[in-house]
Design a protein around this motif. Structure first.
Motif, PDB file in Angstrom:
ATOM      1  N   GLY A 116       0.872  -1.286  -0.150  1.00 47.10           N
ATOM      2  CA  GLY A 116      -0.013   0.057   0.157  1.00 47.10           C
ATOM      3  C   GLY A 116       0.725   1.261   0.111  1.00 47.10           C
ATOM      4  O   GLY A 116       2.016   1.323   0.182  1.00 47.10           O
ATOM      5  N   GLU A 117       0.174   2.261  -0.207  1.00 52.77           N
ATOM      6  CA  GLU A 117       0.794   3.600  -0.247  1.00 52.77           C
ATOM      7  C   GLU A 117       1.698   3.995   0.794  1.00 52.77           C
ATOM      8  O   GLU A 117       2.563   4.845   0.759  1.00 52.77           O
ATOM      9  CB  GLU A 117      -0.250   4.770  -0.782  1.00 52.77           C
ATOM     10  N   HIS A 118       0.956   3.706   2.132  1.00 46.28           N
ATOM     11  CA  HIS A 118       1.916   3.895   3.243  1.00 46.28           C
ATOM     12  C   HIS A 118       2.522   2.913   4.050  1.00 46.28           C
ATOM     13  O   HIS A 118       2.746   2.836   5.277  1.00 46.28           O
ATOM     14  CB  HIS A 118       1.032   4.729   4.525  1.00 46.28           C
ATOM     15  N   ALA A 119       2.845   1.729   3.401  1.00 47.00           N
ATOM     16  CA  ALA A 119       3.545   0.393   3.724  1.00 47.00           C
ATOM     17  C   ALA A 119       4.870   0.741   4.127  1.00 47.00           C
ATOM     18  O   ALA A 119       5.499   1.558   3.538  1.00 47.00           O
ATOM     19  CB  ALA A 119       3.280  -0.553   2.868  1.00 47.00           C
ATOM     20  N   GLU A 120       5.344   0.154   5.219  1.00 43.64           N
ATOM     21  CA  GLU A 120       6.606   0.255   5.558  1.00 43.64           C
ATOM     22  C   GLU A 120       7.298  -1.170   5.865  1.00 43.64           C
ATOM     23  O   GLU A 120       6.456  -1.828   6.426  1.00 43.64           O
ATOM     24  CB  GLU A 120       6.777   1.128   6.787  1.00 43.64           C
ATOM     25  N   LEU A 121       8.533  -1.504   5.535  1.00 37.40           N
ATOM     26  CA  LEU A 121       9.303  -2.596   5.511  1.00 37.40           C
ATOM     27  C   LEU A 121      10.326  -2.281   6.937  1.00 37.40           C
ATOM     28  O   LEU A 121      11.176  -1.396   7.054  1.00 37.40           O
ATOM     29  CB  LEU A 121      10.017  -2.988   4.473  1.00 37.40           C
ATOM     30  N   LEU A 122      10.104  -3.032   7.895  1.00 39.05           N
ATOM     31  CA  LEU A 122      10.941  -2.796   9.015  1.00 39.05           C
ATOM     32  C   LEU A 122      11.790  -4.252   9.418  1.00 39.05           C
ATOM     33  O   LEU A 122      11.216  -5.288   9.301  1.00 39.05           O
ATOM     34  CB  LEU A 122      10.052  -2.460  10.324  1.00 39.05           C
ATOM     35  N   SER A 123      12.928  -4.190  10.000  1.00 40.55           N
ATOM     36  CA  SER A 123      13.820  -4.982  10.156  1.00 40.55           C
ATOM     37  C   SER A 123      14.522  -4.863  11.410  1.00 40.55           C
ATOM     38  O   SER A 123      15.053  -3.786  11.852  1.00 40.55           O
ATOM     39  CB  SER A 123      14.754  -5.446   8.979  1.00 40.55           C
ATOM     40  N   GLY A 124      14.611  -6.195  12.429  1.00 38.82           N
ATOM     41  CA  GLY A 124      15.628  -5.764  13.324  1.00 38.82           C
ATOM     42  C   GLY A 124      16.123  -7.260  13.783  1.00 38.82           C
ATOM     43  O   GLY A 124      15.859  -8.110  13.158  1.00 38.82           O
ATOM     44  N   PRO A 125      16.727  -7.429  14.988  1.00 45.73           N
ATOM     45  CA  PRO A 125      17.396  -8.555  15.473  1.00 45.73           C
ATOM     46  C   PRO A 125      16.224  -9.676  15.592  1.00 45.73           C
ATOM     47  O   PRO A 125      16.355 -10.893  15.390  1.00 45.73           O
ATOM     48  CB  PRO A 125      17.755  -8.672  16.757  1.00 45.73           C
ATOM     49  N   GLY A 126      14.911  -9.459  15.558  1.00 43.72           N
ATOM     50  CA  GLY A 126      13.861 -10.428  15.680  1.00 43.72           C
ATOM     51  C   GLY A 126      13.273 -10.751  14.578  1.00 43.72           C
ATOM     52  O   GLY A 126      12.364 -11.838  14.384  1.00 43.72           O
ATOM     53  N   GLY A 127      13.673 -10.214  13.608  1.00 40.43           N
ATOM     54  CA  GLY A 127      12.935 -10.683  12.128  1.00 40.43           C
ATOM     55  C   GLY A 127      12.958  -9.302  11.260  1.00 40.43           C
ATOM     56  O   GLY A 127      13.090  -8.029  11.542  1.00 40.43           O
ATOM     57  N   ALA A 128      11.760  -9.345  10.124  1.00 38.09           N
ATOM     58  CA  ALA A 128      11.346  -8.291   9.363  1.00 38.09           C
ATOM     59  C   ALA A 128       9.912  -8.447   9.045  1.00 38.09           C
ATOM     60  O   ALA A 128       9.548  -9.627   9.008  1.00 38.09           O
ATOM     61  CB  ALA A 128      12.306  -8.290   8.022  1.00 38.09           C
ATOM     62  N   TRP A 129       9.269  -7.363   9.165  1.00 41.91           N
ATOM     63  CA  TRP A 129       8.003  -7.277   8.711  1.00 41.91           C
ATOM     64  C   TRP A 129       7.594  -6.094   7.605  1.00 41.91           C
ATOM     65  O   TRP A 129       8.136  -4.879   7.711  1.00 41.91           O
ATOM     66  CB  TRP A 129       7.157  -6.911  10.226  1.00 41.91           C
ATOM     67  N   LEU A 130       6.580  -6.332   7.068  1.00 37.02           N
ATOM     68  CA  LEU A 130       6.092  -5.566   5.970  1.00 37.02           C
ATOM     69  C   LEU A 130       4.600  -5.052   6.823  1.00 37.02           C
ATOM     70  O   LEU A 130       3.797  -5.845   6.865  1.00 37.02           O
ATOM     71  CB  LEU A 130       5.845  -6.069   4.753  1.00 37.02           C
ATOM     72  N   VAL A 131       4.643  -3.668   6.948  1.00 40.36           N
ATOM     73  CA  VAL A 131       3.579  -3.168   7.685  1.00 40.36           C
ATOM     74  C   VAL A 131       2.641  -2.441   6.882  1.00 40.36           C
ATOM     75  O   VAL A 131       3.286  -1.312   6.360  1.00 40.36           O
ATOM     76  CB  VAL A 131       4.068  -2.498   9.053  1.00 40.36           C
ATOM     77  N   ASP A 132       1.410  -2.736   6.737  1.00 40.93           N
ATOM     78  CA  ASP A 132       0.522  -1.954   5.825  1.00 40.93           C
ATOM     79  C   ASP A 132      -0.462  -1.173   6.660  1.00 40.93           C
ATOM     80  O   ASP A 132      -1.448  -1.970   7.238  1.00 40.93           O
ATOM     81  CB  ASP A 132      -0.264  -2.770   4.678  1.00 40.93           C
ATOM     82  N   PRO A 133      -0.270   0.010   6.906  1.00 39.57           N
ATOM     83  CA  PRO A 133      -0.978   0.619   8.272  1.00 39.57           C
ATOM     84  C   PRO A 133      -2.587   0.908   7.849  1.00 39.57           C
ATOM     85  O   PRO A 133      -3.503   0.758   8.351  1.00 39.57           O
ATOM     86  CB  PRO A 133      -0.357   2.015   8.350  1.00 39.57           C
ATOM     87  N   ASP A 134      -2.740   1.139   6.338  1.00 40.25           N
ATOM     88  CA  ASP A 134      -4.028   1.409   5.899  1.00 40.25           C
ATOM     89  C   ASP A 134      -5.134   0.208   6.176  1.00 40.25           C
ATOM     90  O   ASP A 134      -6.178   0.422   6.278  1.00 40.25           O
ATOM     91  CB  ASP A 134      -4.113   1.602   4.440  1.00 40.25           C
ATOM     92  N   ILE A 135      -4.630  -1.113   6.112  1.00 41.38           N
ATOM     93  CA  ILE A 135      -5.613  -2.047   6.398  1.00 41.38           C
ATOM     94  C   ILE A 135      -5.208  -2.908   7.728  1.00 41.38           C
ATOM     95  O   ILE A 135      -5.695  -4.107   7.932  1.00 41.38           O
ATOM     96  CB  ILE A 135      -5.439  -3.192   5.045  1.00 41.38           C
ATOM     97  N   GLY A 136      -4.107  -2.160   8.438  1.00 39.53           N
ATOM     98  CA  GLY A 136      -3.846  -2.953   9.759  1.00 39.53           C
ATOM     99  C   GLY A 136      -3.357  -4.354   9.650  1.00 39.53           C
ATOM    100  O   GLY A 136      -3.789  -5.306  10.471  1.00 39.53           O
ATOM    101  N   ARG A 137      -2.351  -4.543   8.731  1.00 42.17           N
ATOM    102  CA  ARG A 137      -1.805  -6.006   8.452  1.00 42.17           C
ATOM    103  C   ARG A 137      -0.039  -5.902   8.609  1.00 42.17           C
ATOM    104  O   ARG A 137       0.346  -4.875   8.193  1.00 42.17           O
ATOM    105  CB  ARG A 137      -2.093  -6.501   7.075  1.00 42.17           C
ATOM    106  N   VAL A 138       0.211  -7.136   9.278  1.00 42.17           N
ATOM    107  CA  VAL A 138       1.643  -7.055   9.327  1.00 42.17           C
ATOM    108  C   VAL A 138       2.078  -8.524   8.775  1.00 42.17           C
ATOM    109  O   VAL A 138       1.542  -9.383   9.222  1.00 42.17           O
ATOM    110  CB  VAL A 138       2.063  -7.039  10.890  1.00 42.17           C
ATOM    111  N   GLN A 139       2.883  -8.564   7.885  1.00 41.67           N
ATOM    112  CA  GLN A 139       3.463  -9.803   7.113  1.00 41.67           C
ATOM    113  C   GLN A 139       4.936  -9.976   7.561  1.00 41.67           C
ATOM    114  O   GLN A 139       5.660  -9.357   6.937  1.00 41.67           O
ATOM    115  CB  GLN A 139       3.320  -9.512   5.700  1.00 41.67           C
TER     116      GLN A 139
END
Length: 465
Positions: A116-139
């Motif tokens: 999505g337009e406001h999605a963000e890919l975040l990574s840290g020691p525990g893993g990586a997540w693609l967060v799409d805030p418009d639909i409230g989903r974390v992959q």
């Protein structure tokens, strides 16, 4: 079945990696970038970061020296550091609204995913997540190719903020101003935060703390910990803030018309420092490093700088120039300055993609420039060639005795035999044959007398005591 974030495709682009080992790192790892070419990739350290250099990405070390590694022809977009030492780029989606994420800097051809337009890919020691805030989903995703790992995690409502803390824990803030912490593959119970307008708040992590910045009420609240600070100068302004700060200091710029201030909260002392006026020049989010806060800005004369404010009183020190190879863009505005400034761990990086050098500073250090070009060291050879082309240095002549013009003194000639009339060498009689030579007379050996020893019976008597 369609992927929940949109189309997931393998990236056919195969970046070429060219690298050497820097003296700072302990060794090298051989890896392939998917081209059949195997390069020596410098082992990534916490002081290294990927920065853009034109159409390429360079892995540079905070210790200085030439770039450690390089990836050619990366896609347009912003470079974002991954926690495993790779990077990904964020650009507009090819099909219209949305974002495209492309992995890079690792083994293999990488991957691409659209969201999505406001999605963000975040990574840290525990893993990586693609967060799409418009639909409230974390992959959860795998960074190497951005492929999904398991099923997506549903929040159940839209999000207004997401951030990782220093331990790599993911925190999210929903549009009802409730904070959730991800624990494994499920979120903890929501923690409500009292705010003025959920659409105007910011979720920020400082160390291990998750904080909610509310510019409507001029308040900063801690999720779960109960801390709450009323901050002078925060109320009523637009906020520029980095969502992940190492702590214990939280720094933000509050922009409210002509009232433009630097606001700093010390979470260790529970004290908000008196705000500092920062003037009309456009700025980006301030970045704390050790005992200083750096404010990215561009002056009215077009100079790219990091303004320095020293804790604990926010006294302003001499600014630091950010290397640049051209004029800043015409559409400068707050948050968009024409150069990147970000924190990688506790280290700050400032980079203009048009320049061959970047700027970095760590805790307890002075800012330094580092080279982004030629991981093979060709830049050093070019510098040697330039020195060879320089004109020679004029040196004073060596003092020598003057040459005399007087006529030579007459001396009698020295009689030397001509070369062809050398006197003959007298012949020496050859030694007689060994068989005809008389034997050599050797004297008889002379016996060496041994010292006389007394007989046992002739021992002298022992005197009486």
């Amino acid at each position: 079945m369609a992927h929940p974030f949109g189309q997931l495709v393998k990236d056919p682009r195969r970046p070429l990696g060219v690298g050497v080992c820097a003296a700072l790192v302990a060794g090298c790892l051989a890896l392939s970038f998917g081209t059949g070419y195997v390069a020596n990739k410098a082992v990534f350290s916490g002081s290294s970061a990927w920065v853009r250099q034109g159409d390429d990405a360079a892995l540079v070390s905070g210790a200085g020296g030439a770039a450690q590694d390089q990836v050619r022809d990366i896609p347009e977009g912003t470079i974002v550091q991954n926690d495993d030492g790779t990077f990904h780029t964020v650009g507009p989606a090819a099909g219209g609204e949305g974002r495209t994420f492309r992995s890079g800097g690792g083994a293999g051809p990488g991957g691409t995913i659209e969201a999505g337009e406001h999605a963000e890919l975040l990574s840290g020691p525990g893993g990586a997540w693609l967060v799409d805030p418009d639909i409230g989903r974390v992959q959860p995703v795998r960074l190497a190719d951005l492929s999904p790992v398991g099923e997506p995690i549903e929040v159940g409502q839209p999000l207004v903020g997401q951030a990782l803390d220093v331990d790599g824990t993911l925190w999210v803030l929903d549009d009802d101003a409730r904070v959730r912490r991800l624990d494994g593959r499920r979120f903890d119970a929501a923690q409500p935060i009292e705010v003025g307008d959920p659409q105007q708040v910011h979720l920020v992590t400082v160390g291990q703390m998750a904080l909610v910045v509310d510019p409507v009420r001029g308040r900063i609240s801690e999720a779960g910990g109960g801390g709450r600070w009323q901050v002078d100068g925060l109320e009523g302004g637009r906020v520029e803030v980095a969502s992940r700060q190492p702590g214990p200091v939280l720094a933000l710029a509050v922009l409210n018309g002509s009232a433009r201030r630097l606001v700093v909260l010390d979470t260790e002392t529970d004290r908000a420092l008196p705000p500092v006026d920062i003037g009309p020049d456009p700025v980006a989010a301030p970045l704390p490093v050790g005992s200083e806060v750096y404010l990215p800005t561009v002056t009215g004369a077009g100079e790219q700088r990091l303004r320095r404010f020293v804790l604990p009183d926010l006294r302003e020190a001499e600014p630091v120039a950010v290397p640049s190879a051209g004029d800043p863009p015409d559409d400068l505005t707050d948050g968009r300055l024409g150069f990147d400034a970000f924190l990688k761990g506790t280290r700050l990086w400032a980079n203009d993609p048009s320049s061959s050098r970047a700027l970095t500073v760590g805790r307890g250090e002075e800012p330094r420039e580092v080279d982004k070009l030629d991981p093979t060291g060709a830049a050093d050879e070019a510098a040697d060639d330039e020195r060879a082309d320089e004109p020679p240095i004029d040196e004073p002549p060596i003092d020598e005795p003057p040459v005399s013009n007087a006529p030579p003194i007459d001396q009698p000639p020295i009689d030397e035999p001509p070369v062809g009339d050398e006197p003959p060498i007298p012949e020496t009689a050859a030694p007689p044959d060994a068989a005809d030579a008389p034997p050599i007379a050797r004297p008889p050996p002379v016996p060496t007398p041994l010292p006389e020893e007394p007989s046992v019976g002739d021992e002298p008597p022992i005197p009486d005591v």
